[in-house]
Write a protein that holds these residues in place. Structure first.
Motif: not given
Length: 309
Positions: A249-251, A254-259, A262-267, A292-300
């Protein structure tokens, strides 16, 4: 008189929070408000008949009313109850979930932001698998339109008073699908295979959750049209496995990096290590992170949603 039952929540739970989540969950296509009863229409697992259930908040969980079929036999009523319990993640003892927040302050913040939100699953692993095939290589909203049209044209309608909800077509109906507008390539063939797998019991939720996780995922990827990402979707959001960090799940990264700022998405390895502190509710935490990612970025949706910080 319609048959009713009560489902008691062990640990934090809010039907209103779950309904608000469904309003933004494209495959559900929910249009009801969070303060209205949740109306579910679905083919009953292992039976195929369509059930209609109206669910209301209860101080200790939910009360549910079987609207259709009228006066179901005890075995059918038990199957409907079991399915609703799984859909709302009320089959999982969530009394230990607050302790995850005690160990991880980021999770604690998510729990405060989305109190009582548990994963709301697809109505069945079968429907999750069908969604995965329908949505393959097309935009989510386009897939949701096709899925909703299939429900209207091929599924059974359930009347909740003046409001009608169409269930997704039962496996026996989809098993004879020749084609459908918007389904390209081999998708009709794959959907027929999904339907036959459901009829054979290979998409039974209890069966999938009873297998070792790697074995369940491997079994799912043997279905035509189902890859690694889709297999995890079926197991986590269809069968309701509460404790797995999806690896495809690619998102999520990105969700973890935001929450976690982090400077970049984790491996993938870093995600697995971080997820150890979320046990035994790793699926639940990943849901909160993605919400939270969707709430703040509207990715979907393309539109960030207003939400309390």
């Amino acid at each position: 008189m319609a048959e009713e039952f009560t489902l008691t929540s062990r640990g934090p739970f809010s039907l209103a929070a779950c309904t608000r989540f469904l309003e933004g969950f494209t495959p559900a296509g929910l249009t009801r408000r969070a303060d209205e009863p949740l109306e579910l229409a679905f083919p009953v697992d292992g039976d195929g008949r369509t059930a209609g259930v109206r669910v209301r908040e209860h101080p200790h969980g939910v009360t549910a009313e079987i609207v259709s079929p009228a006066a179901p036999a005890p075995r059918l009523a038990a199957a409907i109850r079991s399915q609703v319990t799984r859909i709302l993640s009320l089959d999982v003892d969530g009394s230990g979930f607050p302790a995850v927040g005690d160990r991880d302050p980021v999770v604690a913040g998510l729990q405060r932001r989305y109190p009582g939100l548990r994963p709301v699953g697809f109505w069945s692993p079968y429907e999750a698998a069908a969604w995965a095939v329908i949505g393959r290589r097309i935009r989510m909203r386009q897939a949701a339109t096709i899925k909703a049209r299939m429900a209207r044209e091929l599924g059974e309608p359930v009347a909740f008073g003046e409001h009608v909800v169409h269930a997704f077509p039962a496996p026996a109906r989809l098993a004879g699908l020749d084609g459908f507008a918007g389904l390209s390539g081999r998708k009709p063939e794959w959907l027929r295979s999904i339907a036959h797998a459901a009829l054979d019991g290979r998409l039974d939720a209890a069966h999938l959750r009873g297998l070792p996780r790697d074995e369940a995922l491997a079994e799912l990827t043997r279905l035509p049209g189902i890859g690694d990402f889709s297999a995890e979707l079926i197991l986590l959001r269809g069968a309701g496995d509460p404790d797995h960090v999806p690896e495809h799940e690619g998102r999520l990264a990105r969700a973890v990096a935001l929450a976690y700022d982090l400077p970049e998405p984790p491996s993938a390895g870093e995600l697995r290590r971080l997820g150890q502190s979320w046990r035994p509710y790793r699926t639940w935490v990943t849901l909160l992170l993605r919400v939270r990612l969707e709430d703040e970025t509207g990715e979907i949706s393309g539109v960030p949603r207003a939400s309390a910080p």
